[in-house]
Design a protein around this motif. Structure first.
Motif, mmCIF file in Angstrom:
data_model
loop_
_atom_site.group_PDB
_atom_site.id
_atom_site.type_symbol
_atom_site.label_atom_id
_atom_site.label_comp_id
_atom_site.label_asym_id
_atom_site.label_seq_id
_atom_site.Cartn_x
_atom_site.Cartn_y
_atom_site.Cartn_z
ATOM 1 N N UNK A 138 39.794 27.005 31.911
ATOM 2 C CA UNK A 138 38.866 26.217 31.500
ATOM 3 C C UNK A 138 39.353 24.941 30.634
ATOM 4 N N UNK A 139 40.212 25.293 29.711
ATOM 5 C CA UNK A 139 40.661 24.478 28.813
ATOM 6 C C UNK A 139 41.678 23.562 29.444
ATOM 7 N N UNK A 140 42.225 23.792 30.324
ATOM 8 C CA UNK A 140 43.240 22.704 31.149
ATOM 9 C C UNK A 140 42.201 21.678 31.673
ATOM 10 N N UNK A 141 41.020 22.029 31.827
ATOM 11 C CA UNK A 141 40.031 21.055 32.558
ATOM 12 C C UNK A 141 39.238 20.341 31.407
ATOM 13 N N UNK A 142 39.719 20.383 30.403
ATOM 14 C CA UNK A 142 38.811 19.680 29.323
ATOM 15 C C UNK A 142 39.150 18.274 29.188
ATOM 16 N N UNK A 143 39.203 17.205 30.252
ATOM 17 C CA UNK A 143 39.240 16.030 29.965
ATOM 18 C C UNK A 143 38.100 15.224 31.025
ATOM 19 N N UNK A 190 45.292 14.410 23.983
ATOM 20 C CA UNK A 190 45.812 15.089 25.030
ATOM 21 C C UNK A 190 46.669 14.274 26.207
ATOM 22 N N UNK A 191 47.415 14.921 26.882
ATOM 23 C CA UNK A 191 48.224 13.995 27.878
ATOM 24 C C UNK A 191 47.832 12.973 28.535
ATOM 25 N N UNK A 192 46.591 13.458 29.025
ATOM 26 C CA UNK A 192 45.839 12.359 30.143
ATOM 27 C C UNK A 192 45.239 11.266 29.210
ATOM 28 N N UNK A 250 48.460 16.839 17.206
ATOM 29 C CA UNK A 250 48.869 18.016 17.911
ATOM 30 C C UNK A 250 47.807 19.189 17.622
ATOM 31 N N UNK A 251 46.509 18.785 17.674
ATOM 32 C CA UNK A 251 45.442 19.792 17.556
ATOM 33 C C UNK A 251 45.089 20.375 18.751
ATOM 34 N N UNK A 252 45.241 20.006 19.863
ATOM 35 C CA UNK A 252 44.823 20.666 21.054
ATOM 36 C C UNK A 252 46.098 21.123 22.008
ATOM 37 N N UNK A 253 47.295 20.435 22.172
ATOM 38 C CA UNK A 253 48.182 20.735 22.799
ATOM 39 C C UNK A 253 49.528 20.783 22.271
ATOM 40 N N UNK A 254 50.482 21.301 22.778
ATOM 41 C CA UNK A 254 51.886 21.530 22.060
ATOM 42 C C UNK A 254 52.680 20.236 22.531
ATOM 43 N N UNK A 255 53.498 20.006 21.612
ATOM 44 C CA UNK A 255 54.509 18.797 21.953
ATOM 45 C C UNK A 255 55.320 18.923 23.104
ATOM 46 N N UNK A 256 55.467 20.140 23.619
ATOM 47 C CA UNK A 256 56.142 19.980 25.064
ATOM 48 C C UNK A 256 55.322 19.530 25.941
ATOM 49 N N UNK A 257 54.063 19.726 25.986
ATOM 50 C CA UNK A 257 53.081 19.111 26.974
ATOM 51 C C UNK A 257 53.260 17.482 27.116
ATOM 52 N N UNK A 258 53.710 16.874 26.021
ATOM 53 C CA UNK A 258 53.887 15.329 26.112
ATOM 54 C C UNK A 258 55.266 14.846 26.719
ATOM 55 N N UNK A 259 56.028 15.732 27.108
ATOM 56 C CA UNK A 259 57.327 15.434 27.565
ATOM 57 C C UNK A 259 57.277 14.252 28.607
ATOM 58 N N UNK A 260 58.129 13.138 28.537
ATOM 59 C CA UNK A 260 57.854 12.213 29.703
ATOM 60 C C UNK A 260 57.052 11.135 29.399
#
Length: 223
Positions: A47-52, A175-177, A193-203
């Motif tokens: 569910x968390x992955x769909x939170x946007x 969020x990445x999006x 960095x409240x919701x996602x890890x730094x690694x999720x923002x690569x690129x």
């Protein structure tokens, strides 16, 4: 990751997870709706992955198109927001340091706006509950755009309302999006960095830096 080495004319804030640390409560509300009301049998991380995006977009991603009527979507959305506000209200607070950061930006003549996929009902709940409306020159909500993030419309409109060029804005996102939306709008971004890890923002080449909260001294370079 770039250095924070320029002076923006405007700050554009996402709301959830960026000004307030409430994404857990949105996820819990959706998790409750999807499992208790809709029998989806989805775990919390799924569910968390769909939170946007907008509520109807969340429902479409999870359940597919045309699963619900417009009336059902409206009913589910209202119920989700009621559960979110009920759960989060006892914890309603700005992310640490943001009160001072907003005041410093105001004194420096930096314009500020919210650009969020939240509905006005939730934005007003936060903005008026925390008494920060006086800092904001514009608010762009889910109701104000045709296409949600990562489309740039939300941030383009916020900049337009402030009468500031996109390249002179800094976006604050969690969020990445949202970072992708800023990139599509030709805007640089600071990531919470409240919701996602730094690694999720690569690129993402538009990220100036990562902060846990607004007490981070690297933000001083923006003024």
């Amino acid at each position: 990751m770039q250095e924070i080495d320029f002076k923006p004319k405007a700050f554009l804030f996402d709301l959830n997870g960026t000004m307030i640390n409430d994404m857990e409560y949105h996820t819990m509300a959706w998790h409750s709706i999807m499992n208790e009301d809709l029998d989806a049998n989805l775990d919390y991380e799924t569910v968390k992955k769909e939170m946007y995006g907008k509520n109807h977009e969340v429902l479409t991603r999870v359940f597919g198109k045309n699963k619900f009527s417009a009336e059902e979507v409206e009913r589910l959305s209202i119920e989700k927001e009621k559960r979110y506000q009920q759960g989060y209200f006892p914890h309603l607070a700005l992310i640490a340091g943001l009160d001072n950061f907003l005041e410093k930006a105001k004194q420096a003549g930096i314009l500020m706006a919210i650009g969020s996929a939240a509905i006005p009902f939730n934005i007003d709940f936060v903005v008026d509950g925390l008494n920060i409306r006086n800092y904001l020159g514009a608010i762009v909500s889910a109701d104000d755009v045709e296409t949600s993030k990562p489309d740039p419309e939300t941030f383009f409109k916020a900049a337009k309302y402030l009468e500031i060029a996109p390249e002179d804005c800094v976006v604050f996102e969690d969020a990445p999006k949202g970072v992708e939306s800023a990139l599509n709008a030709n805007m640089k971004c600071v990531v919470l960095t409240t919701t996602h890890t730094i690694e999720e923002f690569d690129g993402y080449p538009n990220i100036l830096g990562y902060i846990n909260d607004y007490n981070d001294t690297k933000l001083n370079a923006l003024f």
